[in-house]
Scaffold this active site. Structure first.
Site, short mmCIF file in Angstrom:
data_model
loop_
_atom_site.label_atom_id
_atom_site.label_comp_id
_atom_site.label_asym_id
_atom_site.label_seq_id
_atom_site.Cartn_x
_atom_site.Cartn_y
_atom_site.Cartn_z
N SER A 22 -12.41 23.84 32.96
CA SER A 22 -13.93 23.25 33.28
C SER A 22 -13.56 21.54 33.09
O SER A 22 -12.46 21.34 32.44
CB SER A 22 -14.93 23.57 32.29
N TYR A 37 -17.05 25.88 23.47
CA TYR A 37 -16.67 25.88 24.70
C TYR A 37 -15.46 24.84 24.95
O TYR A 37 -14.58 25.13 25.67
CB TYR A 37 -17.94 25.79 25.77
#
Ligand code: NAD
Length: 260
Positions: free
Chosen positions: A142, A155
């Site tokens: 990401s 995350y």
């Protein structure tokens, strides 16, 4: 066809980014394994591929279970004869300020993103070595593999960790022609992101429209979401690139949100 008869396992392929990668690989001639917690949705994707003339199978897999990961990879090798491409894509999002982050949620996040990547890699590598052809391992990172955002400690930690795993797998895999790379998308409007919009609006005291404009897409060059097709194109590049020239890399696909 860039992936003719290549056996491609895609985790989390019943939805969103993984689903689009599976459909793209199938169109390029791959034999695609739709591995997902959600077996019914995985079966629906496999059926769509089969109806369109492609080859696919659906497998129920929780990427945090060593037993399930090993069983699915063994079944794939029995059915299709090996593994050429692994896309470790399954993922979820849980947001909290760090002082309120439940430890159980932290562990769940790290298990799905990091244990999942480790277990699927460990299960596939011996088959890529044994074939003598190597293979391509792709981790779904990401922009949060490079950058941090508030509320996303677990995350961001997990997605940064994937870069370390990728570099190590690249170094260990080199002599076997096993390549490893990370794709780092910006925001893509999948169910994972749709769920975050109201959550972030509540946590940050903003309207949902402002979460999109002032948080998610604020730093992009054009205020646009990245699409599942954009990410699938990059996944196709990494899967089809046959030499060790392209390994140990992470490519950001984010409308310029993050530039390196
Ligand atoms: P999604 O929610 O649309 O799909 C995720 C899929 O993963 C679902 O089908 C779900 O059933 C599956 N899954 C969840 N836990 C699992 C488990 N334990 N075992 C097996 N399957 C499991 O989400 P998405 O947006 O397509 O996300 C896919 C990946 O892309 C994730 O790793 C996510 O972190 C990453 N990513 C997403 C975005 C985005 O903006 N959507 C941006 C960057 C990275």
């Amino acid at each position: 066809m860039k992936l003719k008869d290549k056996v491609c396992i895609v985790t989390g392929a019943a939805s969103g980014i993984g689903k689009e990668i599976a459909l793209t690989y199938a169109r390029e001639g791959g034999k695609v394994v739709i591995a997902d917690l959600n077996k019914d949705a995985a079966q629906a994707v496999a059926d769509d591929i089969t109806k369109a003339g492609g080859t696919a199978m659906a497998s129920a897999m929780d990427v945090t279970s060593e037993e399930q990961v090993n069983a699915v990879v063994a079944a794939v090798v029995a059915a299709y004869g090996g593994v050429d491409v692994l896309v470790s894509n399954a993922g979820i999002q849980i947001v909290h300020p760090i002082e309120e982050f439940p430890f159980a949620d932290w562990k769940k996040m790290l298990a799905i993103h990091l244990d999942g990547a480790f277990l699927t890699t460990k299960a596939c590598v011996p088959h890529m070595q044994a074939s003598g052809k190597g293979g391509s391992i792709i981790y779904m990172g990401s922009v949060h593999s490079k950058e941090a955002s508030v509320l996303k400690s677990a995350y961001v930690t997990a997605k940064h960790g994937l870069i370390g795993l990728c570099k190590t797998v690249s170094k260990e895999g080199g002599k076997h022609k096993i390549r490893a790379n990370v794709i780092c998308p910006g925001f893509v409007r999948t169910p994972l992101v749709e769920k975050q919009i109201p959550e972030q609006a509540a946590a940050l005291g903003l309207s949902e429209e402002d979460v999109i404009k002032k948080v998610m897409l604020k730093e992009t060059v054009d205020g646009e979401f990245t699409t599942v097709q954009d990410v699938a194109e990059v996944a196709l590049l990494f899967a089809g690139f046959e030499s060790n020239a392209l390994t140990g890399q992470s490519l950001v696909v984010s409308h310029g949100w993050f530039m390196q």
